[in-house]
Design a protein around this motif. Structure first.
Motif, mmCIF file in Angstrom:
data_model
loop_
_atom_site.group_PDB
_atom_site.id
_atom_site.type_symbol
_atom_site.label_atom_id
_atom_site.label_comp_id
_atom_site.label_asym_id
_atom_site.label_seq_id
_atom_site.Cartn_x
_atom_site.Cartn_y
_atom_site.Cartn_z
ATOM 1 N N THR A 91 0.834 -1.206 0.000
ATOM 2 C CA THR A 91 0.000 0.000 0.000
ATOM 3 C C THR A 91 0.865 1.252 0.000
ATOM 4 N N ALA A 92 1.931 1.213 0.806
ATOM 5 C CA ALA A 92 2.827 2.376 0.869
ATOM 6 C C ALA A 92 3.368 2.693 -0.518
ATOM 7 N N PHE A 93 3.764 1.661 -1.266
ATOM 8 C CA PHE A 93 4.289 1.898 -2.616
ATOM 9 C C PHE A 93 3.201 2.430 -3.537
ATOM 10 N N ALA A 94 2.013 1.842 -3.416
ATOM 11 C CA ALA A 94 0.919 2.275 -4.280
ATOM 12 C C ALA A 94 0.632 3.754 -4.058
ATOM 13 N N VAL A 95 0.551 4.144 -2.779
ATOM 14 C CA VAL A 95 0.170 5.520 -2.465
ATOM 15 C C VAL A 95 1.301 6.498 -2.802
ATOM 16 N N GLN A 96 2.540 6.090 -2.589
ATOM 17 C CA GLN A 96 3.652 7.012 -2.829
ATOM 18 C C GLN A 96 4.036 7.091 -4.300
ATOM 19 N N ARG A 97 3.881 5.983 -5.015
ATOM 20 C CA ARG A 97 4.467 5.928 -6.351
ATOM 21 C C ARG A 97 3.479 6.096 -7.484
ATOM 22 N N TYR A 98 2.180 5.870 -7.211
ATOM 23 C CA TYR A 98 1.234 5.937 -8.310
ATOM 24 C C TYR A 98 0.155 6.960 -8.019
ATOM 25 N N ARG A 99 -0.324 7.576 -9.084
ATOM 26 C CA ARG A 99 -1.449 8.493 -8.936
ATOM 27 C C ARG A 99 -2.702 7.737 -9.348
ATOM 28 N N PHE A 100 -3.681 7.731 -8.473
ATOM 29 C CA PHE A 100 -4.939 7.097 -8.837
ATOM 30 C C PHE A 100 -6.067 7.857 -8.181
ATOM 31 N N PHE A 101 -7.280 7.592 -8.661
ATOM 32 C CA PHE A 101 -8.438 8.315 -8.150
ATOM 33 C C PHE A 101 -8.610 8.017 -6.661
#
Lengths: 265, 352
Positions: A91-101
């Motif tokens: 989750t940390a990677f998803a939130v820090q590395r990707y932009r999503f709605f």
């Protein structure tokens, strides 16, 4: 600031430090002292010093419930930490590395289980689990613990990922490393200490959680709940004996980790 | 003709409304020291990142050694990058940093050790292989980044402002070492910088970029002496600019009406008679002669050792003139009256 005679400043700070330390740790000391008592009520001075409580906890059938609950606690804490490490890090990677709605909403939402009072989480989960047919018991407790362990791992790892320069992964790719190689050789070593400290924190939180556990467990339960329910039936030195042993083991582990860190330098 | 080391074929890359690279085409030759020069936002770094494989062009193709690699990810391309912040792996020793590309390709042990030590020696860091990057100075970290990128002999080395994080004194040294390294290895270097001096001293050829476009490609000498347009002329080196109106053109020679007098300059590309133009004269081509009744006054005289630089008040203009020192010549004092003039062949007229 007197250069001779009584040094007020030194004694004041020294005395104050001792007071603070006593305030923090005296209750723990007293708990340890009373674990060697024979009495079923707390009286001072202790008349008969004995290690019977330790014997009970370790070997006697009367200590069975405590032993089992300690096992449950360790099992739940380990499993919750492991699951939280995987989900929290991803989750940390998803939130820090990707932009999503809904990214910023998600970042706040994932921290909510930490902020909500245990009573709320406990009741909510009890109702929900009953609704979808998960029985109260260790599995329900584990699921409950995972919810507040994830944000702990997430927040420590996320702040590390934020400081991890993007160019590091690019450099690894640039030098020919494919995705699995980049993860194993560059990313994981860079966030390992953050994961470790998040895991330790999650483990500790899970180990002494009472409220959520109380709602979700039935019969077999975890150590804090077992001690709590046990204490309501009357004072028993056995409870103090088992926490004294935990304190002793924790102390040894802390000393060991300090020693390991010193050796490295 | 020989296959170019890298071909950028009509590449465009936009971020939202911002077009970082706008239909750029470049051909970089084998073994060349090629520089992309431009200020920030000119598209030079984006171009480099498209060659490395970190960015994919929205349109156009990237070819490396004649092969279309537009859709190949960075780890499949035989090019390495020296990053602006070096991007060394902090948890690895110098040796392991340098060995990285060989390890992921699973080289044999003995082979690996030999190659890594060679690379470390090449950048003069023998004896440092057990250190961690944090235990090294900025210049040393830079060398590790170089050794790491060169250890498996890539076909192209990309350098993204590699000197910008170093202090001025070391920068000069490393610059010379870079050039030596490039000559010795024969590897194609593509170098991104905003520093025109670096570009002029290092490059075999350079491309000047602005607003995502390439304005001019050529050897430093050509770019300096025959700038493609007014922007390049202003961007590269110092120069004097005299605005005026183009009166006539005879062959290569243009006559320009400027401030009530006529001046001569050479024409590089056709310009219509009557256009507003600017005449550019490099300071070293600005001649001055002392005369009592002259229109110019020396406002400032700076002794440079190898010569003297003058700032001259000349009516509405301020001229900059550089005179190399000749034996027995004494620099003119501030306040002296001077006449400014130039050979028309050494001045260039640009469309305004």
């Amino acid at each position: 600031m007197s250069r001779h005679g009584f040094q007020w400043g030194k004694w004041l700070t020294g005395g104050f430090t001792v007071l603070v330390l006593m305030f923090l740790h005296l209750p723990v000391m007293i708990a340890i002292v009373f674990s060697f008592s024979d009495a079923t009520i707390i009286t001072f001075p202790i008349e008969h010093w004995t290690t019977r409580a330790y014997h009970n906890v370790l070997f006697e059938p009367s200590g069975q419930r405590l032993r089992e609950s300690l096992g449950n606690s360790l099992m739940v804490a380990s499993a919750a930490t492991l699951v939280a490490c995987v989900i929290g890090t991803l989750t940390a990677f998803a939130v820090q590395r990707y932009r999503f709605f809904g990214r910023s909403f998600y970042r706040v939402a994932i921290a909510i289980p930490l902020l909500l009072p245990g009573v709320v989480t406990g009741i909510a989960m009890l109702v929900y689990f009953t609704m979808i047919g998960i029985r109260t018991g260790l599995v329900a407790v584990l699921l409950g613990h995972i919810t507040f362990c994830i944000p702990v791992v997430f927040s420590t790892v996320a702040s590390r990922v934020a400081r991890l320069p993007r160019s590091m992964e690019e450099a690894a790719a640039d030098l020919g490393a494919n995705l699995p190689q980049r993860l194993v050789r560059v990313v994981l070593p860079s966030i390992f200490t953050a994961m470790l400290s998040g895991a330790l924190l999650a483990f500790t939180l899970s180990l002494d959680e009472i409220v959520v556990t109380y709602f979700l467990s039935s019969g077999t339960t975890t150590l804090p709940v077992a001690i709590y329910t046990g204490m309501r039936l009357g004072f028993k030195p056995d409870n103090l004996a088992i926490i004294s042993m935990i304190i002793g083991v924790s102390g040894l582990l802390i000393a060991l980790s300090q020693w390991l860190v010193r050796e490295r330098r | 003709m020989e296959t170019p080391a890298v071909t950028v074929d009509h590449c465009t890359r936009a971020y939202g409304d911002f077009v970082a690279v706008n239909d750029v085409s470049l051909e970089i030759r084998q073994g060349e020291f090629f520089t992309l020069l431009g200020s920030s936002g000119s598209g030079k770094t984006t171009t480099l990142r498209m060659i490395a494989g970190f960015e994919r062009p929205d349109a156009g193709r990237i070819l490396i050694g004649g092969h279309d690699v537009t859709w190949q990810p960075a780890h499949r391309r035989n090019v390495h990058t020296v990053f602006q912040d070096y991007a060394l792996f902090p948890h690895m020793t110098v040796f392991n940093n340098v060995a990285f590309s060989l390890r992921v390709k699973r080289h044999s042990r003995d082979d690996l050790r030999k190659s890594v030590m060679e690379a470390i020696e090449m950048v003069q860091l023998a004896g440092f292989e057990k250190r961690k990057p944090t235990q090294l100075s900025g210049g040393q970290q830079q060398r590790v980044a170089l050794a790491r990128a060169l250890v498996d002999h890539p076909s192209v080395l990309l350098l993204d402002e590699p000197l910008s994080a170093l202090d001025a004194k070391i920068r000069g040294e490393v610059r010379e070492e870079l050039k030596t390294l490039q000559r010795n290895t024969g590897i194609t270097f593509i170098y991104v910088t905003h520093d025109q001096e670096e570009a002029l001293t290092l490059s075999d050829r350079m491309a000047i970029m602005r607003h995502g476009k390439v304005l001019q490609v050529g050897p430093p000498l050509q770019v300096y002496e025959q700038p493609a347009d007014l922007f390049v002329a202003e961007f590269i080196g110092k120069a004097n600019f005299v605005p005026g109106v183009l009166k006539s053109v005879e062959g290569k020679k243009a006559i320009v009406q400027a401030n009530g007098s006529t001046v001569g300059a050479s024409v590089l590309s056709p310009i219509e008679i009557g256009s507003n133009v600017v005449v550019m004269i490099r300071p070293e081509n600005m001649r001055i002669t002392a005369a009592e009744s002259a229109a110019g006054t020396i406002k400032q005289s700076s002794y440079l050792g190898h010569g003297t630089e003058y700032l001259i008040d000349h009516g509405s203009d301020v001229f900059r003139a550089l005179q190399l020192r000749r034996r027995g010549e004494v620099p003119l004092p501030e306040g002296a009256k001077v006449e400014c003039h130039w050979n028309w062949e050494e001045a260039i007229v640009f469309r305004k």
